[in-house]
Design a protein around this motif. Structure first.
Motif, PDB file in Angstrom:
ATOM      1  N   GLY A 110     -41.984   4.769  -6.544  1.00  0.00           N
ATOM      2  CA  GLY A 110     -43.101   4.947  -5.636  1.00  0.00           C
ATOM      3  C   GLY A 110     -44.219   3.942  -5.796  1.00  0.00           C
ATOM      4  N   ASP A 111     -43.966   2.873  -6.538  1.00  0.00           N
ATOM      5  CA  ASP A 111     -44.983   1.839  -6.741  1.00  0.00           C
ATOM      6  C   ASP A 111     -44.534   0.483  -6.203  1.00  0.00           C
ATOM      7  OD1 ASP A 111     -42.962   1.455  -8.573  1.00  0.00           O
ATOM      8  OD2 ASP A 111     -44.283   1.027 -10.270  1.00  0.00           O
ATOM      9  N   LEU A 112     -43.590   0.468  -5.273  1.00  0.00           N
ATOM     10  CA  LEU A 112     -43.103  -0.807  -4.742  1.00  0.00           C
ATOM     11  C   LEU A 112     -44.230  -1.641  -4.151  1.00  0.00           C
ATOM     12  CD1 LEU A 112     -40.746  -2.697  -4.016  1.00  0.00           C
ATOM     13  CD2 LEU A 112     -40.512  -1.430  -1.861  1.00  0.00           C
ATOM     14  N   ALA A 113     -45.188  -1.002  -3.489  1.00  0.00           N
ATOM     15  CA  ALA A 113     -46.273  -1.746  -2.843  1.00  0.00           C
ATOM     16  C   ALA A 113     -47.031  -2.623  -3.838  1.00  0.00           C
ATOM     17  CB  ALA A 113     -47.231  -0.781  -2.156  1.00  0.00           C
ATOM     18  N   LEU A 114     -47.101  -2.203  -5.102  1.00  0.00           N
ATOM     19  CA  LEU A 114     -47.833  -2.976  -6.111  1.00  0.00           C
ATOM     20  C   LEU A 114     -47.147  -4.300  -6.433  1.00  0.00           C
ATOM     21  CD1 LEU A 114     -48.820  -0.137  -8.614  1.00  0.00           C
ATOM     22  CD2 LEU A 114     -50.137  -1.042  -6.688  1.00  0.00           C
ATOM     23  N   ASP A 130     -40.530  -8.960   5.203  1.00  0.00           N
ATOM     24  CA  ASP A 130     -40.126  -8.021   6.246  1.00  0.00           C
ATOM     25  C   ASP A 130     -39.606  -6.714   5.655  1.00  0.00           C
ATOM     26  OD1 ASP A 130     -39.238  -6.668   8.465  1.00  0.00           O
ATOM     27  OD2 ASP A 130     -38.020  -8.296   9.261  1.00  0.00           O
ATOM     28  N   LEU A 131     -38.486  -6.768   4.938  1.00  0.00           N
ATOM     29  CA  LEU A 131     -37.914  -5.533   4.393  1.00  0.00           C
ATOM     30  C   LEU A 131     -38.837  -4.888   3.372  1.00  0.00           C
ATOM     31  CD1 LEU A 131     -35.623  -3.502   4.161  1.00  0.00           C
ATOM     32  CD2 LEU A 131     -34.509  -5.044   2.516  1.00  0.00           C
ATOM     33  N   ALA A 132     -39.373  -5.652   2.448  1.00  0.00           N
ATOM     34  CA  ALA A 132     -40.168  -5.069   1.362  1.00  0.00           C
ATOM     35  C   ALA A 132     -41.399  -4.310   1.851  1.00  0.00           C
ATOM     36  CB  ALA A 132     -40.558  -6.151   0.357  1.00  0.00           C
ATOM     37  N   PRO A 133     -42.246  -4.895   2.710  1.00  0.00           N
ATOM     38  CA  PRO A 133     -43.424  -4.123   3.145  1.00  0.00           C
ATOM     39  C   PRO A 133     -43.063  -2.897   3.970  1.00  0.00           C
ATOM     40  CG  PRO A 133     -43.342  -6.272   4.229  1.00  0.00           C
ATOM     41  CD  PRO A 133     -42.313  -6.288   3.154  1.00  0.00           C
ATOM     42  N   ALA A 175     -44.017   0.996   2.716  1.00  0.00           N
ATOM     43  CA  ALA A 175     -44.758   1.928   3.570  1.00  0.00           C
ATOM     44  C   ALA A 175     -43.951   3.196   3.834  1.00  0.00           C
ATOM     45  CB  ALA A 175     -45.119   1.241   4.888  1.00  0.00           C
ATOM     46  N   GLU A 176     -42.673   3.043   4.091  1.00  0.00           N
ATOM     47  CA  GLU A 176     -41.819   4.205   4.355  1.00  0.00           C
ATOM     48  C   GLU A 176     -41.695   5.084   3.118  1.00  0.00           C
ATOM     49  OE1 GLU A 176     -39.181   6.650   6.694  1.00  0.00           O
ATOM     50  OE2 GLU A 176     -40.791   5.222   7.105  1.00  0.00           O
ATOM     51  N   ALA A 230     -44.807   7.095   2.712  1.00  0.00           N
ATOM     52  CA  ALA A 230     -44.872   8.140   3.735  1.00  0.00           C
ATOM     53  C   ALA A 230     -43.953   9.314   3.398  1.00  0.00           C
ATOM     54  CB  ALA A 230     -44.502   7.554   5.096  1.00  0.00           C
ATOM     55  N   VAL A 231     -42.784   9.028   2.823  1.00  0.00           N
ATOM     56  CA  VAL A 231     -41.803  10.080   2.550  1.00  0.00           C
ATOM     57  C   VAL A 231     -42.074  10.786   1.226  1.00  0.00           C
ATOM     58  CG1 VAL A 231     -39.353  10.545   2.099  1.00  0.00           C
ATOM     59  CG2 VAL A 231     -40.007   8.974   3.938  1.00  0.00           C
ATOM     60  N   HIS A 232     -42.360  10.015   0.168  1.00  0.00           N
ATOM     61  CA  HIS A 232     -42.447  10.598  -1.174  1.00  0.00           C
ATOM     62  C   HIS A 232     -43.838  10.547  -1.800  1.00  0.00           C
ATOM     63  CE1 HIS A 232     -38.170  11.189  -1.312  1.00  0.00           C
ATOM     64  NE2 HIS A 232     -37.915   9.897  -1.159  1.00  0.00           N
ATOM     65  N   GLY A 233     -44.745   9.762  -1.241  1.00  0.00           N
ATOM     66  CA  GLY A 233     -46.056   9.607  -1.837  1.00  0.00           C
ATOM     67  C   GLY A 233     -46.048   8.556  -2.931  1.00  0.00           C
ATOM     68  N   PRO A 234     -47.228   8.135  -3.390  1.00  0.00           N
ATOM     69  CA  PRO A 234     -47.309   7.072  -4.405  1.00  0.00           C
ATOM     70  C   PRO A 234     -47.030   7.601  -5.796  1.00  0.00           C
ATOM     71  CG  PRO A 234     -49.492   7.803  -3.818  1.00  0.00           C
ATOM     72  CD  PRO A 234     -48.553   8.561  -2.907  1.00  0.00           C
TER      73      PRO A 234
END
Length: 272
Positions: free
Chosen positions: A159-163, A252-255, A259-260, A263-267
């Motif tokens: 859940g920390d991919l955005a980082l 493209d795929l990563a962002p 986000a998905e 939205a599904v599991h939370g951070p």
């Protein structure tokens, strides 16, 4: 009540089975594993080392000579110091140099307090208990719970991919040569496939570390992104320096996936 579907990496009670075992190590890798055991014991000693573990394709029995790397986790009695990390790097470099059967050796180092901490219970704790195979010392998995492929595990593992995205973009922009891009492609693609899998893991109700299967499990639920995830899985197995592939994955795929996932599991719970 029926048990879990066969082939999904679960015990009959629905908890995740440990995926590796010493007797699954292919014959071509047994010399490097035996040497690793001896070198770890000699380099770190009982005063520093609590236990050591293999993970990845070698203990799963799927490693390919000359292609697969050796992955090692060391659990130390105390939190690792700069000297501990330097010794780990020396260990990995020496194994890579001395054994042509492996293409690289990575050594993770953690203190036992961190590995057993409540904060890491469903991340590093799960990793050790289910994805690591004991090599030396007392198995810390005995002090950890059984795990299920549920939303909590999904959130705390990936859940920390955005980082990771800003660093990936910076590395992509700075990559000057093919080898730098190849290393980036390998790390990015593996992370994306594993994150894509854990995104849908609770619905699939199982566990796998197989990259191709992970991509197909994801593709069944997100057909619009199926080709991109299959490309990520292929790149994870055979990294490419192609900047077009890296750009697609990183920008493209990563962002979208980050986000998905949120939205599904939370951070994921923040780390210090």
């Amino acid at each position: 009540m029926t048990g879990p579907e066969p082939g999904r990496g679960l015990h009959p009670d629905g908890t995740i089975a440990r995926e590796g075992a010493p007797d699954r190590v292919p014959a071509a890798f047994r010399p490097v594993v035996d040497t690793t055991r001896r070198r770890v014991a000699a380099l770190f000693g009982p005063d520093r080392l609590h236990s050591a573990y293999l993970y990845g394709s070698i203990p799963r029995g799927t490693a390919v000579p000359g292609v697969s790397d050796l992955d090692l986790l060391l659990a130390l009695h105390a939190e690792p110091t700069a000297a501990d990390r330097a010794d780990a790097e020396t260990l990995g470099a020496g194994l890579d140099r001395d054994f042509p059967a492996i293409d690289g050796a990575g050594v993770l180092v953690f203190g036992t307090d961190t590995l057993l901490s409540p904060l890491e219970r469903h991340d590093l704790g799960f990793f050790l208990a289910c994805l690591c195979t004991p090599l030396l010392g007392e198995d810390l998995a005995a002090r950890l719970p059984a795990y299920r492929p549920d939303p909590l595990l999904a959130r705390e593992t990936n859940g920390d991919l955005a980082l990771a995205l800003p660093g990936w973009r910076a590395r992509l922009a700075a990559a000057a040569g093919g080898e730098e891009r190849r290393r980036l492609a390998r790390g990015v693609s593996r992370r994306l496939v594993r994150t894509g899998f854990t995104l849908v893991m609770p619905d699939w109700n199982g566990w796998t570390s197989d990259l191709a299967l992970s991509a197909e499990v994801f593709a069944a639920r997100y057909p619009a992104r199926a080709d991109q995830m299959r490309l990520a899985a292929a790149t994870a197995r055979t990294p490419t320096p192609d900047p077009a592939v890296l750009t697609l994955l990183v920008t493209d795929l990563a962002p979208w996936l980050a986000a998905e996932y949120t939205a599904v599991h939370g951070p994921k719970a923040p780390r210090p």
